[in-house]
Design a protein around this motif. Structure first.
Motif, PDB file in Angstrom:
ATOM      1  N   THR A   1       0.834  -1.205   0.000  1.00 51.38           N
ATOM      2  CA  THR A   1       0.000   0.000   0.000  1.00 51.38           C
ATOM      3  C   THR A   1       0.867   1.252   0.000  1.00 51.38           C
ATOM      4  OG1 THR A   1      -0.183  -0.038   2.414  1.00 51.38           O
ATOM      5  CG2 THR A   1      -1.949  -1.116   1.165  1.00 51.38           C
ATOM      6  N   GLU A   2       0.283   2.317  -0.508  1.00 53.13           N
ATOM      7  CA  GLU A   2       1.000   3.590  -0.602  1.00 53.13           C
ATOM      8  C   GLU A   2       0.968   4.335   0.729  1.00 53.13           C
ATOM      9  OE1 GLU A   2      -0.775   5.760  -3.823  1.00 53.13           O
ATOM     10  OE2 GLU A   2      -0.071   4.334  -5.318  1.00 53.13           O
ATOM     11  N   HIS A   3       1.914   5.258   0.876  1.00 50.97           N
ATOM     12  CA  HIS A   3       1.915   6.173   2.019  1.00 50.97           C
ATOM     13  C   HIS A   3       2.377   7.540   1.533  1.00 50.97           C
ATOM     14  CE1 HIS A   3       6.288   5.492   2.352  1.00 50.97           C
ATOM     15  NE2 HIS A   3       6.027   4.204   2.347  1.00 50.97           N
ATOM     16  N   GLU A   4       2.565   8.465   2.437  1.00 50.37           N
ATOM     17  CA  GLU A   4       2.895   9.845   2.053  1.00 50.37           C
ATOM     18  C   GLU A   4       4.129   9.937   1.161  1.00 50.37           C
ATOM     19  OE1 GLU A   4       4.249  14.098   4.036  1.00 50.37           O
ATOM     20  OE2 GLU A   4       3.563  12.476   5.347  1.00 50.37           O
ATOM     21  N   MET A   5       5.181   9.200   1.479  1.00 50.21           N
ATOM     22  CA  MET A   5       6.406   9.277   0.676  1.00 50.21           C
ATOM     23  C   MET A   5       6.216   8.665  -0.712  1.00 50.21           C
ATOM     24  SD  MET A   5       8.668  11.141   1.976  1.00 50.21           S
ATOM     25  CE  MET A   5      10.085  10.766   0.968  1.00 50.21           C
ATOM     26  N   THR A   6       5.296   7.718  -0.846  1.00 54.22           N
ATOM     27  CA  THR A   6       5.003   7.159  -2.171  1.00 54.22           C
ATOM     28  C   THR A   6       4.556   8.283  -3.096  1.00 54.22           C
ATOM     29  OG1 THR A   6       4.224   5.151  -1.072  1.00 54.22           O
ATOM     30  CG2 THR A   6       3.732   5.371  -3.418  1.00 54.22           C
ATOM     31  N   LEU A   7       3.634   9.081  -2.615  1.00 50.36           N
ATOM     32  CA  LEU A   7       3.097  10.182  -3.423  1.00 50.36           C
ATOM     33  C   LEU A   7       4.154  11.253  -3.687  1.00 50.36           C
ATOM     34  CD1 LEU A   7      -0.414  10.451  -1.731  1.00 50.36           C
ATOM     35  CD2 LEU A   7       0.223   9.229  -3.832  1.00 50.36           C
ATOM     36  N   ARG A   8       4.975  11.544  -2.693  1.00 50.03           N
ATOM     37  CA  ARG A   8       6.052  12.532  -2.881  1.00 50.03           C
ATOM     38  C   ARG A   8       7.063  12.060  -3.928  1.00 50.03           C
ATOM     39  NH1 ARG A   8       7.429  16.383   1.587  1.00 50.03           N
ATOM     40  NH2 ARG A   8       5.645  16.413   2.971  1.00 50.03           N
ATOM     41  N   CYS A   9       7.412  10.776  -3.888  1.00 53.00           N
ATOM     42  CA  CYS A   9       8.367  10.233  -4.859  1.00 53.00           C
ATOM     43  C   CYS A   9       7.771  10.246  -6.260  1.00 53.00           C
ATOM     44  CB  CYS A   9       8.783   8.825  -4.462  1.00 53.00           C
ATOM     45  SG  CYS A   9       9.888   8.815  -3.042  1.00 53.00           S
ATOM     46  N   ARG A  10       6.493   9.923  -6.364  1.00 55.06           N
ATOM     47  CA  ARG A  10       5.835   9.949  -7.669  1.00 55.06           C
ATOM     48  C   ARG A  10       5.813  11.381  -8.221  1.00 55.06           C
ATOM     49  NH1 ARG A  10       0.817   7.145  -6.782  1.00 55.06           N
ATOM     50  NH2 ARG A  10       2.128   5.304  -6.607  1.00 55.06           N
ATOM     51  N   ARG A  11       5.561  12.335  -7.349  1.00 52.71           N
ATOM     52  CA  ARG A  11       5.575  13.745  -7.769  1.00 52.71           C
ATOM     53  C   ARG A  11       6.977  14.150  -8.223  1.00 52.71           C
ATOM     54  NH1 ARG A  11       5.729  19.041  -4.650  1.00 52.71           N
ATOM     55  NH2 ARG A  11       4.926  20.520  -6.154  1.00 52.71           N
TER      56      ARG A  11
END
Length: 130
Positions: free
Chosen positions: A67-77
């Motif tokens: 599952t994703e977490h906050e850093m997943t989204l930051r890395c994708r950005r």
């Protein structure tokens, strides 16, 4: 042969590694300590200009169950920003499997070595898929 740069994104530091598709071996290159986005991307831009990579690889952290977490989204950005600024293909690599190595050695490992582990995982996965 393509030169590839790998990134271990962090809020305070970004580890960068390099390698090529001929040897399939990654090695640490640099650590970018960014005060702000402008400084961060200026330093990254200088490395991209110096090495002329054909592709960029960014580690994508996830929880152990995927599952994703906050850093997943930051890395994708961050990966999207790299693509937008430098017009290079960017591949996200699930870094859950490399995280065990990174966390086991956290007292000894630095960000560019973490990027090297992520990039090596990309090379290993790529070799197995061909």
């Amino acid at each position: 042969m393509e030169l590839v740069l790998g990134f271990d994104f962090g809020i305070k530091r970004i580890g960068i590694a390099m390698g090529n598709t001929l040897t399939g071996q990654a090695q640490p290159l640099a650590v970018v300590k960014a005060i702000d986005n402008a400084a961060r991307f200026k330093q990254i831009g200088e490395l991209i200009a110096a090495w002329s990579p054909a592709r960029l690889v960014v580690g994508e952290p996830r929880h152990p169950d995927g599952t994703e977490h906050e850093m997943t989204l930051r890395c994708r950005r961050f990966a999207n920003q790299l693509h937008g600024r430098f017009n290079l293909p960017v591949t996200l690599v699930d870094e859950r499997y490399s995280s065990a190595v990174i966390h086991a050695k956290r007292g000894q490992i630095v960000d560019d070595q973490a990027a090297s582990i992520i990039l090596q995982q990309y090379f290993d996965d790529h070799a197995n898929n061909n």
